[in-house]
Design a protein around this motif. Structure first.
Motif, short mmCIF file in Angstrom:
data_model
loop_
_atom_site.label_atom_id
_atom_site.label_comp_id
_atom_site.label_asym_id
_atom_site.label_seq_id
_atom_site.Cartn_x
_atom_site.Cartn_y
_atom_site.Cartn_z
N THR A 197 8.40 46.02 68.54
CA THR A 197 9.09 46.62 69.68
C THR A 197 8.34 46.34 70.98
OG1 THR A 197 9.76 48.39 68.17
CG2 THR A 197 10.18 48.72 70.52
N VAL A 198 7.02 46.42 70.92
CA VAL A 198 6.21 46.09 72.11
C VAL A 198 6.45 44.64 72.52
CG1 VAL A 198 3.86 45.86 73.01
CG2 VAL A 198 4.45 47.81 71.57
N ALA A 199 6.48 43.75 71.53
CA ALA A 199 6.77 42.34 71.82
C ALA A 199 8.15 42.18 72.44
CB ALA A 199 6.66 41.51 70.54
N ALA A 200 9.11 42.95 71.94
CA ALA A 200 10.47 42.89 72.49
C ALA A 200 10.49 43.37 73.94
CB ALA A 200 11.42 43.73 71.64
N ILE A 201 9.74 44.43 74.24
CA ILE A 201 9.70 44.94 75.61
C ILE A 201 9.10 43.90 76.55
CG2 ILE A 201 8.58 46.66 77.10
CD1 ILE A 201 8.92 48.67 74.83
N LEU A 202 8.06 43.21 76.10
CA LEU A 202 7.46 42.16 76.93
C LEU A 202 8.45 41.01 77.14
CD1 LEU A 202 3.85 42.05 75.43
CD2 LEU A 202 4.60 43.12 77.56
N MET A 203 9.22 40.68 76.11
CA MET A 203 10.23 39.63 76.25
C MET A 203 11.34 40.08 77.21
SD MET A 203 10.60 38.13 72.37
CE MET A 203 11.81 36.91 72.90
N ILE A 204 11.71 41.35 77.13
CA ILE A 204 12.72 41.88 78.04
C ILE A 204 12.23 41.79 79.48
CG2 ILE A 204 13.88 44.01 78.77
CD1 ILE A 204 13.91 44.78 75.75
N LEU A 255 24.58 35.73 72.00
CA LEU A 255 25.12 35.08 70.81
C LEU A 255 24.02 34.81 69.78
CD1 LEU A 255 27.64 32.53 72.39
CD2 LEU A 255 28.19 34.62 71.12
N ALA A 256 22.88 34.34 70.27
CA ALA A 256 21.75 34.08 69.37
C ALA A 256 21.24 35.39 68.76
CB ALA A 256 20.63 33.37 70.13
N LEU A 257 21.18 36.44 69.57
CA LEU A 257 20.68 37.72 69.07
C LEU A 257 21.63 38.35 68.06
CD1 LEU A 257 19.26 39.28 72.36
CD2 LEU A 257 17.99 38.31 70.45
N VAL A 258 22.93 38.20 68.28
CA VAL A 258 23.90 38.72 67.31
C VAL A 258 23.74 38.01 65.97
CG1 VAL A 258 26.36 38.84 66.75
CG2 VAL A 258 25.56 39.51 69.02
N ALA A 259 23.51 36.70 66.02
CA ALA A 259 23.27 35.96 64.77
C ALA A 259 22.02 36.47 64.06
CB ALA A 259 23.14 34.47 65.07
N LEU A 260 20.97 36.74 64.83
CA LEU A 260 19.75 37.30 64.23
C LEU A 260 20.00 38.69 63.65
CD1 LEU A 260 16.91 36.33 66.75
CD2 LEU A 260 17.15 35.58 64.39
N TRP A 261 20.81 39.48 64.35
CA TRP A 261 21.10 40.84 63.89
C TRP A 261 21.86 40.81 62.57
CZ3 TRP A 261 24.77 44.40 62.56
CH2 TRP A 261 24.42 45.75 62.67
N VAL A 262 22.79 39.87 62.45
CA VAL A 262 23.63 39.79 61.26
C VAL A 262 22.87 39.17 60.08
CG1 VAL A 262 25.71 38.76 60.26
CG2 VAL A 262 25.77 39.69 62.59
N PHE A 263 22.14 38.10 60.35
CA PHE A 263 21.54 37.33 59.25
C PHE A 263 20.02 37.51 59.12
CE2 PHE A 263 25.27 34.83 60.72
CZ PHE A 263 26.03 34.93 59.56
N GLY A 264 19.40 38.17 60.08
CA GLY A 264 17.94 38.26 60.06
C GLY A 264 17.36 39.28 59.11
N GLU A 266 16.71 43.44 57.67
CA GLU A 266 16.22 44.70 58.23
C GLU A 266 14.83 44.59 58.85
OE1 GLU A 266 17.48 47.70 58.62
OE2 GLU A 266 19.45 47.14 57.86
N VAL A 267 14.05 43.63 58.40
CA VAL A 267 12.67 43.54 58.87
C VAL A 267 12.61 43.34 60.39
CG1 VAL A 267 10.52 42.21 58.74
CG2 VAL A 267 11.82 42.69 56.66
N ILE A 268 13.53 42.55 60.93
CA ILE A 268 13.52 42.28 62.38
C ILE A 268 14.65 43.03 63.10
CG2 ILE A 268 12.46 40.02 62.07
CD1 ILE A 268 15.24 38.80 62.64
N ARG A 269 15.32 43.94 62.41
CA ARG A 269 16.46 44.62 63.01
C ARG A 269 16.07 45.42 64.26
NH1 ARG A 269 21.09 45.73 60.37
NH2 ARG A 269 20.78 43.60 59.61
N GLY A 270 14.96 46.15 64.19
CA GLY A 270 14.52 46.92 65.35
C GLY A 270 14.17 46.03 66.53
N PHE A 271 13.51 44.91 66.24
CA PHE A 271 13.15 43.95 67.27
C PHE A 271 14.40 43.41 67.97
CE2 PHE A 271 12.40 39.39 68.24
CZ PHE A 271 11.40 39.51 69.18
N VAL A 272 15.41 43.06 67.17
CA VAL A 272 16.64 42.51 67.73
C VAL A 272 17.42 43.59 68.49
CG1 VAL A 272 18.83 41.39 67.17
CG2 VAL A 272 16.76 40.75 65.94
N ASN A 273 17.43 44.81 67.97
CA ASN A 273 18.09 45.91 68.68
C ASN A 273 17.52 46.08 70.08
OD1 ASN A 273 19.86 46.57 66.61
ND2 ASN A 273 18.48 48.09 65.71
N ALA A 274 16.19 46.03 70.16
CA ALA A 274 15.54 46.18 71.47
C ALA A 274 15.93 45.04 72.40
CB ALA A 274 14.02 46.22 71.29
#
Length: 312
Positions: A197-204, A255-264, A266-274
């Motif tokens: 999540t911290v990594a996601a915040i930095l990316m945001i 579009l890329a994030l939705v693909a990650l959310w669908v196929f990635g 649960e391990v990265i689900r929180g990261f993608v949600n952020a």
């Protein structure tokens, strides 16, 4: 390709008082939940053990939770992790007995959990076992906070030197808006807040500042080009001119994030949600927060032009 015609003239600046109210509600709500409820920190920050398993049959979660509680290992968290037969078990930090190390105490607890699962299910696939000591978790929490603060500070300096201090202040206001809103989302939903999540915040933050710099660069260019227009007119013109680029970037990233959310998984689900939330809030802030705040703090159109002419 353009979502909007080039001559579009949407008066975004006139909406700023409405968006101020919307942003204030979001930020106050986020701050309320962060202070009163707090993020649901994961093992990375709290310390303890995480065990991910796949069992041979769909378990009775309530019964299994009761069985785990009989082990007297503290407040054990049990939840489905994607598929019904995938389970995520979180064990709290174990207090070591005399002459026992923290790691030994944690390994003993894992052994008890393994024994229970092996006795209850025919086949158990231990897919992941992670242990984080309490001191390490505390250090990671502090380092994660430092990472966010230093990144915001670095961005402030970059914008300050590239443009003017008013631009830097507006950019930081937009970044703080996006960061607090994202943390508030995690506090409100109680999604696990971990290092990902911290990594996601930095990316945001990086994504948001990229959008903001594009708008600010166009504002600076238009300040030189249209010397008789007011700052409000310049901001409106600049946002409209970059609107197609902003929305196209957001949509393709989504579009890329939705693909990650669908196929990635649960391990990265929180990261993608952020990231998904961050893209939405970052696009909003680059249009409705950064430029209006710049308009609020940028006093004196003449001074801005003279400084830009000196740089030209």
């Amino acid at each position: 390709m353009r979502f909007f015609p080039q001559e579009t003239n949407i008066n975004f600046v006139s909406m700023r008082f409405v968006t101020y109210i919307i942003s204030a509600i979001v930020l106050i709500g986020s701050l309320f939940y962060v202070v009163n409820k707090g993020p649901n920190f994961g093992i990375d920050f709290t310390g303890g053990t995480l065990v991910e398993v796949r069992v041979s049959e769909t378990p009775d979660i309530a019964a299994l939770r009761n069985d785990l509680n009989t082990l007297e290992l503290g407040a054990i968290s049990l939840q489905e992790f994607g598929a019904p037969d995938d389970l995520l078990i979180r064990l709290p930090e174990q207090t070591p007995l005399a002459e026992q190390t923290e790691q030994a105490a944690q390994e003993l607890a894992i052994g008890k959990v393994r024994a229970l699962l092996d006795a209850k299910f025919e086949n158990v696939d231990y897919r992941r076992v992670e242990f984080v000591g309490p001191q390490v978790g505390k250090e990671l929490k502090i380092q994660g906070l430092y990472a966010i603060l230093f990144s915001l500070g670095g961005i402030l300096l970059y914008i300050w030197f590239r443009f003017e201090w008013q631009f830097g202040l507006a950019a930081i206001a937009a970044l703080a808006h996006d960061t607090l809103a994202t943390v508030g989302l995690f506090a409100f939903t109680q999604m696990e807040f971990n290092l990902s999540t911290v990594a996601a915040i930095l990316m945001i933050a990086g994504y948001s500042i990229n959008d903001t710099v594009v708008v600010f660069d166009r504002i600076r260019e238009n300040l030189r080009k249209y010397k008789k227009k007011t700052m409000a007119e310049i901001c409106n013109m600049s946002i409209n001119q970059t609107l197609s680029r902003t929305l196209m970037t957001s949509v393709t990233t989504m579009l890329a994030l939705v693909a990650l959310w669908v196929f990635g998984g649960e391990v990265i689900r929180g990261f993608v949600n952020a990231l998904i939330f961050g893209i939405v809030i970052g696009t909003y802030s680059s249009i409705f927060v950064a430029a209006p705040v710049l308009l609020l703090v940028h006093k004196g159109r003449g001074k801005a032009v003279s400084e830009e002419e000196k740089k030209a």
